[in-house]
Motif scaffolding. Sequence first.
Motif, PDB file in Angstrom:
ATOM      1  N   ARG A 192      39.170 -16.362 -56.157  1.00 46.76           N
ATOM      2  CA  ARG A 192      38.414 -17.251 -55.287  1.00 46.76           C
ATOM      3  C   ARG A 192      37.220 -17.851 -56.006  1.00 46.76           C
ATOM      4  N   LEU A 193      36.903 -19.088 -55.648  1.00 54.58           N
ATOM      5  CA  LEU A 193      35.674 -19.708 -56.121  1.00 54.58           C
ATOM      6  C   LEU A 193      34.499 -19.012 -55.455  1.00 54.58           C
ATOM      7  N   GLN A 194      33.459 -18.728 -56.226  1.00 54.39           N
ATOM      8  CA  GLN A 194      32.281 -18.039 -55.698  1.00 54.39           C
ATOM      9  C   GLN A 194      31.187 -19.072 -55.411  1.00 54.39           C
ATOM     10  N   LEU A 195      30.760 -19.129 -54.156  1.00 51.95           N
ATOM     11  CA  LEU A 195      29.778 -20.108 -53.707  1.00 51.95           C
ATOM     12  C   LEU A 195      28.525 -19.403 -53.203  1.00 51.95           C
ATOM     13  N   LEU A 196      27.380 -19.776 -53.758  1.00 48.94           N
ATOM     14  CA  LEU A 196      26.087 -19.291 -53.281  1.00 48.94           C
ATOM     15  C   LEU A 196      25.416 -20.402 -52.497  1.00 48.94           C
ATOM     16  N   VAL A 197      24.969 -20.087 -51.283  1.00 48.78           N
ATOM     17  CA  VAL A 197      24.205 -21.013 -50.459  1.00 48.78           C
ATOM     18  C   VAL A 197      22.840 -20.381 -50.211  1.00 48.78           C
ATOM     19  N   GLN A 229      19.152 -13.281 -58.836  1.00 46.88           N
ATOM     20  CA  GLN A 229      19.585 -13.534 -60.205  1.00 46.88           C
ATOM     21  C   GLN A 229      21.070 -13.224 -60.370  1.00 46.88           C
ATOM     22  N   ALA A 230      21.505 -12.095 -59.802  1.00 48.87           N
ATOM     23  CA  ALA A 230      22.917 -11.718 -59.902  1.00 48.87           C
ATOM     24  C   ALA A 230      23.803 -12.732 -59.192  1.00 48.87           C
ATOM     25  N   ALA A 231      23.361 -13.191 -58.015  1.00 45.38           N
ATOM     26  CA  ALA A 231      24.156 -14.163 -57.260  1.00 45.38           C
ATOM     27  C   ALA A 231      24.244 -15.490 -57.995  1.00 45.38           C
ATOM     28  N   MET A 232      23.134 -15.923 -58.578  1.00 44.41           N
ATOM     29  CA  MET A 232      23.132 -17.167 -59.353  1.00 44.41           C
ATOM     30  C   MET A 232      24.068 -17.056 -60.551  1.00 44.41           C
ATOM     31  N   ALA A 233      23.996 -15.923 -61.262  1.00 40.29           N
ATOM     32  CA  ALA A 233      24.799 -15.744 -62.463  1.00 40.29           C
ATOM     33  C   ALA A 233      26.286 -15.670 -62.142  1.00 40.29           C
ATOM     34  N   ASP A 234      26.626 -15.126 -60.986  1.00 38.92           N
ATOM     35  CA  ASP A 234      28.032 -14.910 -60.645  1.00 38.92           C
ATOM     36  C   ASP A 234      28.659 -16.092 -59.915  1.00 38.92           C
ATOM     37  N   ALA A 235      27.842 -17.041 -59.466  1.00 42.08           N
ATOM     38  CA  ALA A 235      28.369 -18.161 -58.672  1.00 42.08           C
ATOM     39  C   ALA A 235      29.060 -19.198 -59.548  1.00 42.08           C
ATOM     40  N   ASP A 236      30.065 -19.835 -58.969  1.00 43.80           N
ATOM     41  CA  ASP A 236      30.683 -21.006 -59.595  1.00 43.80           C
ATOM     42  C   ASP A 236      30.008 -22.279 -59.112  1.00 43.80           C
TER      43      ASP A 236
END
Length: 232
Positions: free
Chosen positions: A41-46, A100-107
């Motif tokens: 799945r594409l990882q999306l951070l909002v 930071q983890a969410a930013m690094a892991d997001a597509d």
Amino acid sequence: MNGEASAGTAPARTAPHGPHPVGRPDPGRVPRQRDRAEAARLQLLVAVGTDRHPFDRLLGWLEEWHVETGDRVGLTVQHGHTRAPAVPGAVPFLGHDALQAAMADADLVVCHGGPATILEARRHGHLPIVVPRDPSRGEHVDDHQQLFARRLGAAGMVALCESREKLRRSLATGLADPARFAVAADARGHDAQRAAVARVGQIVDDLVATAARRRAWWRIWGRPVRDAEGHR
């Protein structure tokens, strides 16, 4: 997200040399280990920041979009003081390390028009998809996010989306080809980028202050003139 994202030392992702398969991490960064289902799945951070004004408009658009995309997208949604959206992965706030983890892991990263959030997304190698808060809808105290995001959009530093249709088009593009929303993440250039964003922010602050003075002048000028006895 505590008081807007601040720059840290988390590893930054780099832009790929060409398109990479949807949902697969860039070779230029080392993400956390995902299970097999999540990796597909594409990882999306909002991220909507910590402003106390609700931002139901953006999260409502996200809910509508997610109904159509379903399991193709893995979500992390930092909704702040806005009501929790009816999507998986919704949390009120993210601490610095978690962000930071969410930013690094997001597509892909979708965010409000907060300067620090935008800068942090770019530091991690993202071209952020930005929906600025609109004060006419009760989403902020003034229009500085709109002015700021529009200037960055004109400079190609963000993907500006001020309507549901533009957001849906950007998300559809990102779902098909996440590399379209990747930028070169150069730690050495971070200070220069921060300075450039600060300059744009100062320009926006000046514009907002000038507009406020003009509104105050018109209020004074437009008051009815009364004589000594209080008659107009």
